[in-house]
Scaffold this active site. Structure first.
Site, PDB file in Angstrom:
ATOM      1  N   ASP A 164       9.229   0.020  -1.909  1.00 56.59           N
ATOM      2  CA  ASP A 164       8.151  -0.668  -1.202  1.00 56.59           C
ATOM      3  C   ASP A 164       8.420  -2.168  -1.268  1.00 56.59           C
ATOM      4  OD1 ASP A 164       7.475  -1.449  -3.762  1.00 56.59           O
ATOM      5  OD2 ASP A 164       5.433  -0.658  -3.690  1.00 56.59           O
TER       6      ASP A 164
ATOM      7  N   LYS B 288      10.420   6.565   2.039  1.00 56.67           N
ATOM      8  CA  LYS B 288       9.577   6.018   0.973  1.00 56.67           C
ATOM      9  C   LYS B 288       8.442   6.973   0.637  1.00 56.67           C
ATOM     10  CE  LYS B 288       6.055   3.259   1.293  1.00 56.67           C
ATOM     11  NZ  LYS B 288       5.114   2.149   1.535  1.00 56.67           N
TER      12      LYS B 288
END
Length: 291
Positions: free
Chosen positions: A177, A159
């Site tokens: 997320d 991420k």
């Protein structure tokens, strides 16, 4: 002439014979809605992306940064807190440690105190010290521009790497997320929970050139309208395309009161937003007073 047939009189107290009712037609069971085909889902997903692009033409990373190192550090700090709190914390952090070499040499307790407002500050300080030392020792003080190098840094996963690659190196990536994962499941683009599996399935739906901006648009929508607890369905511009419509408030006037940031007339998360951002900049972190 023949005699008319006489009707036999009915005995007193006997009921007239019931009329024979026509047999009821069997009712057909209601048809279950046909499941959405893969092709239909992909078309709907791409239309949602196009419409979100019209709603959020100014979508951008909501972390303040001036270079790759600052974005990398800010993204690590953003775990389990808001981008606003990170943006309120990083000015003092980068004033004290502007480069990887500076941060690598930081006294841990002093670094922890600066980043304390972001939560989990001991663990985050350990990650920042580790990644800064790795940048200094292994990459000449520069943030690498490859996924395989970034994920080797302490505290950096896919991420965080995708945030950095997409926003400073121009390498497209999907940032999964909590907001992104929640919305793509509501949109029925995927049923996966694991972030890497979500990333893989969403990447297969959209052209590679769309990945970075798609991430920003979906996250913007999740923060402003499609909230986790009470989505503002009645104020959602893509409601006709959303299978989850009705999970939240559908009354338009009540839904408007749930909107956040610029959609609700409130400041955004950045202290230094881009010039085309339509909302107000956030306020700095309040100066502590007293002991």
């Amino acid at each position: 002439m023949g005699k008319a047939s006489a009707k036999k009189p009915r005995a007193a107290g006997t009921a007239a014979p019931a009329e024979t009712a026509a047999p009821a037609k069997p009712t057909k069971p209601a048809r279950a809605p046909r499941p959405e085909s893969r092709l239909a889902m992909v078309r709907r997903a791409r239309r949602i992306n196009r419409e979100l692009a019209e709603v959020y033409p100014y979508a951008h990373p909501e972390l303040d940064f001036r270079n790759p190192f600052e974005l990398l550090v800010a993204t690590v700090l953003s775990a389990q807190t808001t981008d606003l709190r990170v943006n309120q914390t990083t000015p003092a952090l980068f004033a004290a440690y502007p480069t990887p070499e500076d941060m690598a040499a930081a006294v841990p307790e002093e670094l922890e105190e600066i980043i304390r407002p972001t939560g989990f500050f001991r663990m985050k300080a350990k990650s920042l010290l580790g990644l800064s030392q790795a940048l200094r020792d292994d990459f000449g003080g520069e943030v690498p521009g490859r996924m395989e190098d970034l994920v080797k840094l302490p505290g950096v996963g896919r991420k965080t790497a995708n945030v950095v690659l997409g926003n400073v190196f121009g390498v497209p990536g999907i940032t999964v997320d909590t907001h992104f994962g929640r919305l793509v499941r509501r949109f029925k683009w995927t049923e996966q929970q694991d972030p890497e599996k979500v990333e893989a399935e969403i990447c297969a739906i959209f052209p590679r050139s769309e990945w970075t901006m798609l991430s920003h648009r979906v996250v913007f929508h999740g923060r402003r309208i499609c909230h986790a607890v009470k989505p503002a369905c009645g104020a959602c511009p893509i409601a006709p395309l959303c299978p989850a419509y009705g999970e939240g408030e559908t009354d338009p006037e009540k839904a408007k009161k749930l909107l956040k940031y610029e959609k609700g007339g409130q400041p955004g998360q950045r202290l230094s937003p881009p010039p085309d951002y339509p909302g107000l900049p956030a306020a700095p972190l309040a100066t502590r007073t007293g002991p």
